[in-house]
Scaffold this active site. Structure first.
Site, PDB file in Angstrom:
ATOM      1  N   CYS A  98       0.853  -1.190   0.071  1.00 38.80           N
ATOM      2  CA  CYS A  98      -0.138   0.213  -0.155  1.00 38.80           C
ATOM      3  C   CYS A  98       0.866   1.253   0.120  1.00 38.80           C
ATOM      4  CB  CYS A  98      -0.875   0.011   1.231  1.00 38.80           C
ATOM      5  SG  CYS A  98      -1.784   1.202   1.583  1.00 38.80           S
ATOM      6  N   HIS A 140      -9.118  -3.702  -1.614  1.00 33.75           N
ATOM      7  CA  HIS A 140      -8.024  -3.046  -0.827  1.00 33.75           C
ATOM      8  C   HIS A 140      -8.428  -1.660  -1.057  1.00 33.75           C
ATOM      9  CE1 HIS A 140      -3.876  -2.241  -0.046  1.00 33.75           C
ATOM     10  NE2 HIS A 140      -4.171  -1.088  -0.342  1.00 33.75           N
ATOM     11  N   GLU A 141      -8.747  -1.018  -2.027  1.00 36.94           N
ATOM     12  CA  GLU A 141      -9.199   0.504  -2.102  1.00 36.94           C
ATOM     13  C   GLU A 141     -10.447   0.533  -1.376  1.00 36.94           C
ATOM     14  OE1 GLU A 141      -7.033   2.365  -3.134  1.00 36.94           O
ATOM     15  OE2 GLU A 141      -5.770   0.563  -3.879  1.00 36.94           O
ATOM     16  N   HIS A 144     -10.237   1.211   2.414  1.00 37.23           N
ATOM     17  CA  HIS A 144      -9.530   2.637   2.652  1.00 37.23           C
ATOM     18  C   HIS A 144     -10.766   3.109   3.063  1.00 37.23           C
ATOM     19  CE1 HIS A 144      -5.184   2.392   2.192  1.00 37.23           C
ATOM     20  NE2 HIS A 144      -5.408   1.880   1.102  1.00 37.23           N
TER      21      HIS A 144
HETATM   22 NI    NI Z   1      -3.712   1.239  -0.070  1.00 35.97          NI
END
Ligand code: NI
Length: 184
Positions: A98, A140-141, A144
């Site tokens: 990341c 993954h995004e 966030h």
């Molecule tokens: Ni990330």
């Protein structure tokens, strides 16, 4: 414009984000800047909290990985107000990193297939199914936007192994090839 990337230890990475609408100021410029910031850091995805904005927006361009992951060919998109509405029971493990945690990569287990609803940059409602590496990048995004980072998924032992790197990061001691900041 290239933004500095907010690193681990910054509270904004742990906040839940808010939805936006068409009235969000200069949204197309922001999306363009997020792509530029991501390319500048050699990333394949970037979420708004990583530039200090607590809003539901992320961008992905995974085309560079198409040789290894054919499903990523031409996969370039902005996701506004996304919602994952289905996840497969089937899980896959793969190594992740990341831009907000430079120098750390760990294996993460995630659903291999997801269905997601979102608005594209023209505020058109879209619904897509993603599998394998595409599904991984999207999840993954998406994490966030929920205030999560990929190391939240790893075992306590693996987290322990990264402890000194993480505590240095949270003190602003980071070395990498793009500009970062600790946003307190
Ligand atoms: Ni990330």
């Amino acid at each position: 414009m290239i933004y500095p990337i907010v690193v681990y230890g910054s509270p904004v990475l742990r906040q839940e984000t808010v939805e936006i609408d068409r009235s969000y100021p200069e949204l197309s410029k922001l999306i363009e800047d997020m792509f530029d910031t991501m390319y500048n850091a050699d990333g394949i995805g970037l979420a708004a909290p990583q530039i200090g904005l607590s809003i539901r927006l992320f961008v992905i361009d995974a085309d560079a990985l198409a040789e290894d992951f054919p499903e990523c060919k031409g996969f370039k998109k902005a996701f506004i107000n996304p919602q994952i509405i289905e996840e497969s029971d089937d899980l896959e493990s793969y190594s992740e990193g990341c831009l907000s945690l430079p120098g750390i990569s760990e294996t993460v287990k995630r659903p291999s297939k997801i269905r997601i609803k979102y608005l594209n940059e023209n505020f058109e409602l879209c619904e897509d199914v993603y599998e394998h590496f595409q599904a991984r990048v999207v999840q993954h995004e998406y994490d966030h936007l929920q205030g999560h980072v990929f190391i939240d998924h790893i075992s306590p032992i693996r987290r322990q192994m990264n402890k000194s790197k993480l505590s240095n990061m949270a003190k602003g001691k980071v070395r990498c090839h793009y500009r970062v900041k600790l946003q307190k």
